[in-house]
Design an enzyme around this catalytic site. Sequence first.
Site, mmCIF file in Angstrom:
data_model
loop_
_atom_site.group_PDB
_atom_site.id
_atom_site.type_symbol
_atom_site.label_atom_id
_atom_site.label_comp_id
_atom_site.label_asym_id
_atom_site.label_seq_id
_atom_site.Cartn_x
_atom_site.Cartn_y
_atom_site.Cartn_z
ATOM 1 N N CYS A 5 31.370 45.493 41.208
ATOM 2 C CA CYS A 5 30.895 44.461 40.576
ATOM 3 C C CYS A 5 29.676 43.729 41.142
ATOM 4 O O CYS A 5 28.917 43.310 40.030
ATOM 5 C CB CYS A 5 32.078 43.056 40.603
ATOM 6 N N HIS A 42 29.377 35.993 40.888
ATOM 7 C CA HIS A 42 28.886 36.417 42.033
ATOM 8 C C HIS A 42 27.343 35.977 41.698
ATOM 9 O O HIS A 42 26.979 35.983 40.394
ATOM 10 C CB HIS A 42 28.787 37.733 42.112
HETATM 11 P P1 NAP Z 1 44.544 41.992 41.884
HETATM 12 O O1 NAP Z 1 44.319 40.770 41.158
HETATM 13 O O2 NAP Z 1 44.978 41.921 43.251
HETATM 14 O O3 NAP Z 1 45.309 42.831 40.815
HETATM 15 C C1 NAP Z 1 45.956 44.201 41.400
HETATM 16 C C2 NAP Z 1 46.936 44.971 40.101
HETATM 17 O O4 NAP Z 1 47.214 45.903 40.582
HETATM 18 C C3 NAP Z 1 47.934 44.172 40.024
HETATM 19 O O5 NAP Z 1 48.202 43.907 38.370
HETATM 20 C C4 NAP Z 1 49.128 44.656 40.879
HETATM 21 O O6 NAP Z 1 50.230 44.386 40.038
HETATM 22 C C5 NAP Z 1 48.693 46.128 40.603
HETATM 23 N N1 NAP Z 1 49.221 47.028 41.692
HETATM 24 C C6 NAP Z 1 49.214 46.684 42.863
HETATM 25 N N2 NAP Z 1 49.804 47.570 43.560
HETATM 26 C C7 NAP Z 1 50.286 48.354 42.620
HETATM 27 C C8 NAP Z 1 51.046 49.565 42.451
HETATM 28 N N3 NAP Z 1 51.535 50.280 43.648
HETATM 29 N N4 NAP Z 1 51.374 50.343 41.609
HETATM 30 C C9 NAP Z 1 50.853 49.729 40.234
HETATM 31 N N5 NAP Z 1 50.116 48.458 40.179
HETATM 32 C C10 NAP Z 1 49.878 48.057 41.317
HETATM 33 O O7 NAP Z 1 43.204 42.745 42.067
HETATM 34 P P2 NAP Z 1 41.977 42.610 41.021
HETATM 35 O O8 NAP Z 1 40.888 41.667 41.672
HETATM 36 O O9 NAP Z 1 42.352 42.485 39.626
HETATM 37 O O10 NAP Z 1 41.238 44.229 41.252
HETATM 38 C C11 NAP Z 1 41.816 45.242 40.426
HETATM 39 C C12 NAP Z 1 40.629 46.396 40.766
HETATM 40 O O11 NAP Z 1 39.460 46.078 40.416
HETATM 41 C C13 NAP Z 1 40.262 46.847 42.140
HETATM 42 O O12 NAP Z 1 40.209 48.058 42.541
HETATM 43 C C14 NAP Z 1 39.286 45.676 42.555
HETATM 44 O O13 NAP Z 1 38.679 46.499 43.757
HETATM 45 C C15 NAP Z 1 38.553 46.193 41.366
HETATM 46 N N6 NAP Z 1 37.569 45.128 41.105
HETATM 47 C C16 NAP Z 1 37.871 43.843 41.038
HETATM 48 C C17 NAP Z 1 36.977 42.818 40.709
HETATM 49 C C18 NAP Z 1 37.019 41.122 40.855
HETATM 50 O O14 NAP Z 1 36.225 40.527 40.840
HETATM 51 N N7 NAP Z 1 38.395 40.867 41.263
HETATM 52 C C19 NAP Z 1 35.653 43.133 40.225
HETATM 53 C C20 NAP Z 1 35.254 44.446 40.231
HETATM 54 C C21 NAP Z 1 36.298 45.357 40.687
HETATM 55 P P3 NAP Z 1 51.322 43.484 40.654
HETATM 56 O O15 NAP Z 1 51.216 42.147 40.153
HETATM 57 O O16 NAP Z 1 52.910 44.013 40.439
HETATM 58 O O17 NAP Z 1 51.134 43.432 42.193
#
Ligand code: NAP
Length: 337
Positions: free
Chosen positions: A130, A244
């Site tokens: 990001c 950010h």
């Molecule tokens: P998050 O809010 O923690 O959400 C994670 C998601 O993954 C939830 O829907 C969770 O489901 C699911 N998950 C976790 N374990 C799983 C499993 N074993 N099988 C299937 N689904 C599973 O994280 P996020 O911030 O959205 O980030 C998601 C991805 O985007 C990551 O790779 C992160 O590095 C990337 N990213 C994030 C951002 C940001 O600003 N947050 C920006 C760019 C990229 P449950 O609700 O069931 O646990």
Amino acid sequence: MAGKTVAILGATGVVGTQMLECLEERDFPVEKLVPLASERSVGKKVAFRGEEVEVQLACPEAFEGVDIVLGAAGDATAKELLPEAAKRGAVCVDNSHAFRLNEDVPLVVPEINSADIADHPRNIIANPNCATIIGLVPVWPLHQKAGLKRLIVSTYQAASGAGMPGLKELERESRVLAEGGEIGETKPFTYQLAYNLIPQIGGFKDEMYTSEELKMQNEGRKIMHLPEVRVNCTCVRVPVMRSHSESITAEFERPITPDEAREILASAPGVKVVDDPEQLQYPMPLDTSDQDLVYVGRIRRDLSAPDGVNALTFWCCGDQIRKGAATNAVQIAEYLV
Ligand code: NAP
């Protein structure tokens, strides 16, 4: 345009939830939505186009009949499940770090290298980090004018960059402090974030740079097709909910003035120039949240540059959940339909 079956892997998280909104806002041709998450979320509902859609367990069979997968889960889940989806014919646009540097996986910011989308032999396309997206959207048009040599970047990254747990933890700490309570455990952060800054995002790697800091260099080189570009990055977690911010000094092959930069950026895709310091106008994360542009301001000459004319310093802010993740992924998916 024929409607698509679109799965969101991680539909209950910060990025997945935003993807649902982006698909709706951009009128993406979704014929059927398949929201997937872990066992914890099976049976929960997500809202899409005025309806409630039930979350299903993310497993290989869940990808049968899916055309496009938007990946919004962590590295391990992406590594395990996206090849299964790809094997079943779906094209995956993934937000995790799992495939970003693989040679046979394009890494794309559409404003920079949309041409790379066409060649995706593994049926996987990666969305960059990001902070890298937010920084490179304004750097790229300046590079096209003056030839980028080197970047020195400091990032100020929002709590929601650590997902739903990060967002909830900053909310909790702020509430507890306002009520005069004890902070206690600070997961997912190593230290209290409210009223504080944490100069570490990711684990320590080469020469004690963190994994997040190395992404700016390694992913930036791949996205811009500039394998020689030099990047020095310091990533800091700040007590901001969303968006950010980055201080960027860019050194170029050729001279470029702040006025030229402002003119170039004023017509660059994905950028909005907010640069009127005398009127106290500059980008701030509160202003850039929940929209898709990267705001750029404080554009000025780098006083420390040896020749004084080949380097610029500026400040930019962008919503990392939208342009840094969900919107960028949906933009890529738009090239697939
Ligand atoms: P998050 O809010 O923690 O959400 C994670 C998601 O993954 C939830 O829907 C969770 O489901 C699911 N998950 C976790 N374990 C799983 C499993 N074993 N099988 C299937 N689904 C599973 O994280 P996020 O911030 O959205 O980030 C998601 C991805 O985007 C990551 O790779 C992160 O590095 C990337 N990213 C994030 C951002 C940001 O600003 N947050 C920006 C760019 C990229 P449950 O609700 O069931 O646990």
